[in-house]
Design a protein around this motif. Structure first.
Motif, mmCIF file in Angstrom:
data_model
loop_
_atom_site.group_PDB
_atom_site.id
_atom_site.type_symbol
_atom_site.label_atom_id
_atom_site.label_comp_id
_atom_site.label_asym_id
_atom_site.label_seq_id
_atom_site.Cartn_x
_atom_site.Cartn_y
_atom_site.Cartn_z
ATOM 1 N N ASP A 185 0.811 -1.228 0.000
ATOM 2 C CA ASP A 185 0.000 0.000 0.000
ATOM 3 C C ASP A 185 0.842 1.275 0.000
ATOM 4 N N GLY A 186 2.138 1.112 -0.261
ATOM 5 C CA GLY A 186 3.056 2.239 -0.245
ATOM 6 C C GLY A 186 3.900 2.292 1.014
ATOM 7 N N ILE A 187 3.439 1.630 2.073
ATOM 8 C CA ILE A 187 4.175 1.537 3.348
ATOM 9 C C ILE A 187 4.299 0.082 3.793
ATOM 10 N N THR A 188 3.187 -0.634 3.824
ATOM 11 C CA THR A 188 3.172 -2.025 4.287
ATOM 12 C C THR A 188 3.008 -2.977 3.109
ATOM 13 N N PRO A 189 3.941 -3.918 2.932
ATOM 14 C CA PRO A 189 3.802 -4.902 1.850
ATOM 15 C C PRO A 189 2.731 -5.944 2.180
ATOM 16 N N ILE A 190 2.151 -6.497 1.144
ATOM 17 C CA ILE A 190 1.130 -7.531 1.345
ATOM 18 C C ILE A 190 1.676 -8.679 2.188
ATOM 19 N N ALA A 191 2.930 -9.043 1.953
ATOM 20 C CA ALA A 191 3.539 -10.176 2.662
ATOM 21 C C ALA A 191 3.547 -9.994 4.174
ATOM 22 N N SER A 192 3.557 -8.752 4.644
ATOM 23 C CA SER A 192 3.578 -8.485 6.085
ATOM 24 C C SER A 192 2.192 -8.245 6.659
ATOM 25 N N ALA A 193 1.228 -7.956 5.801
ATOM 26 C CA ALA A 193 -0.088 -7.530 6.273
ATOM 27 C C ALA A 193 -1.043 -8.690 6.544
ATOM 28 N N HIS A 194 -0.670 -9.894 6.135
ATOM 29 C CA HIS A 194 -1.543 -11.054 6.309
ATOM 30 C C HIS A 194 -1.049 -11.970 7.428
ATOM 31 N N LEU A 195 -1.979 -12.744 7.997
ATOM 32 C CA LEU A 195 -1.669 -13.701 9.053
ATOM 33 C C LEU A 195 -2.182 -15.086 8.671
ATOM 34 N N GLU A 196 -1.424 -16.094 9.024
ATOM 35 C CA GLU A 196 -1.868 -17.468 8.788
ATOM 36 C C GLU A 196 -3.125 -17.746 9.606
ATOM 37 N N GLY A 197 -4.132 -18.301 8.944
ATOM 38 C CA GLY A 197 -5.378 -18.649 9.620
ATOM 39 C C GLY A 197 -6.409 -17.547 9.655
ATOM 40 N N ALA A 198 -6.040 -16.335 9.188
ATOM 41 C CA ALA A 198 -6.975 -15.221 9.169
ATOM 42 C C ALA A 198 -7.728 -15.169 7.847
ATOM 43 N N GLU A 199 -8.765 -14.343 7.811
ATOM 44 C CA GLU A 199 -9.411 -13.988 6.547
ATOM 45 C C GLU A 199 -8.521 -12.914 5.928
ATOM 46 N N ASN A 200 -7.747 -13.272 4.916
ATOM 47 C CA ASN A 200 -6.777 -12.352 4.336
ATOM 48 C C ASN A 200 -7.305 -11.756 3.032
ATOM 49 N N LEU A 201 -7.416 -10.427 3.001
ATOM 50 C CA LEU A 201 -7.989 -9.723 1.868
ATOM 51 C C LEU A 201 -6.944 -8.809 1.230
ATOM 52 N N VAL A 202 -7.094 -8.571 -0.062
ATOM 53 C CA VAL A 202 -6.249 -7.627 -0.783
ATOM 54 C C VAL A 202 -7.163 -6.674 -1.544
ATOM 55 N N ILE A 203 -6.934 -5.377 -1.388
ATOM 56 C CA ILE A 203 -7.715 -4.363 -2.089
ATOM 57 C C ILE A 203 -6.771 -3.554 -2.975
ATOM 58 N N ALA A 204 -7.079 -3.503 -4.244
ATOM 59 C CA ALA A 204 -6.251 -2.753 -5.185
ATOM 60 C C ALA A 204 -6.525 -1.255 -5.060
ATOM 61 N N GLY A 205 -5.447 -0.478 -5.148
ATOM 62 C CA GLY A 205 -5.597 0.968 -5.251
ATOM 63 C C GLY A 205 -5.702 1.743 -3.958
ATOM 64 N N VAL A 206 -5.597 1.078 -2.794
ATOM 65 C CA VAL A 206 -5.716 1.815 -1.530
ATOM 66 C C VAL A 206 -4.344 2.255 -1.022
ATOM 67 N N ARG A 207 -4.289 3.468 -0.513
ATOM 68 C CA ARG A 207 -3.081 3.990 0.122
ATOM 69 C C ARG A 207 -3.097 3.642 1.605
ATOM 70 N N HIS A 208 -1.925 3.733 2.221
ATOM 71 C CA HIS A 208 -1.767 3.254 3.590
ATOM 72 C C HIS A 208 -2.532 4.067 4.624
#
Length: 231
Positions: A185-208
């Motif tokens: 998102d410009g600050i946090t990479p997707i790889a760091s924003a998700h957790l194992e076992g969680a509902e992990n979502l990705v939204i295109a175009g959002v800023r941090h």
């Protein structure tokens, strides 16, 4: 009736930045309040020191909302650092970071139905934040409490690169997950924003951040992606 919802601000951010998100959630029927932090309230936590002052204000806010609405649980929405701070708050292990003598335990997981993290760096290589994040990862890995619904929202907006317009993202991603050439998102990479076992979502175009120009996680359209996970 929907559960009351508490917003936990990101690092060095104040409650004022989340007023629009508060209003949006209220309009959807969720009684909402942001932990009433000012930017200067973060000063004691700078340099990897304990986030206990923030946790204490979070606990006060949750207890106030439970009493006000005669509820037994709340939803938590943690933006950026507010997400991993919320995970400490849920936990039952004594917490004491650098510069703190007394350990604290909040054991708030029975009070939380859903934790939604928005652009939260759940892992980090950065020396000043790593002590706190290692504490979280070592004690509460992944979606740790099975009775709590974890929803982790990441942004796919800027690909980090060593070039004009992408250099800040590259540096931030590298400090966070160890790889600069990745999406985030410009600050946090997707790889760091998700957790194992969680509902992990990705939204295109959002800023941090809510202070960024344009769309962020709490804007009207991205909000539709994750708000239905609230109870």
């Amino acid at each position: 009736m929907p559960l009351p919802t508490v917003i936990v601000p990101g690092y060095l951010e104040s409650a004022i930045a989340y007023r629009e998100l508060e209003h949006s959630l209220e309009q959807l029927g969720f009684p909402t309040i942001t932990v009433s932090l000012r930017r200067r309230d973060w000063i004691p936590t700078i340099g990897g020191r304990s986030v206990t002052p923030i946790l204490q204000q979070l606990d006060h806010t949750v207890k106030k909302m439970l009493q006000k609405h005669q509820a037994t649980q709340v939803n938590l929405i943690g933006h950026s650092a507010g997400g991993w701070i919320s995970r400490i708050y849920l936990g039952d292990q004594p917490y004491a970071a650098r510069g703190e003598v007394k350990s604290f335990v909040w054991e708030a997981h029975p009070l939380v139905a859903t934790l939604i993290s928005l652009g939260t760096p759940h892992i980090s290589q950065e020396r000043w934040t790593r002590q706190n994040l290692d504490f979280v990862t070592n004690n509460y890995p992944g979606a740790f409490y099975k009775h709590v619904r974890y929803v982790c929202v990441a942004g796919k907006t800027i690909f980090g690169a060593r070039q004009r317009g992408s250099w800040l993202a590259y540096s931030s991603y590298q400090l966070t997950c160890g790889i600069g050439n990745t999406w985030g998102d410009g600050i946090t990479p997707i790889a760091s924003a998700h957790l194992e076992g969680a509902e992990n979502l990705v939204i295109a175009g959002v800023r941090h951040s809510p202070r960024n120009r344009g769309i962020w996680y709490g804007s009207s359209e991205p909000l539709k992606t994750w708000v239905n996970y609230l109870i």
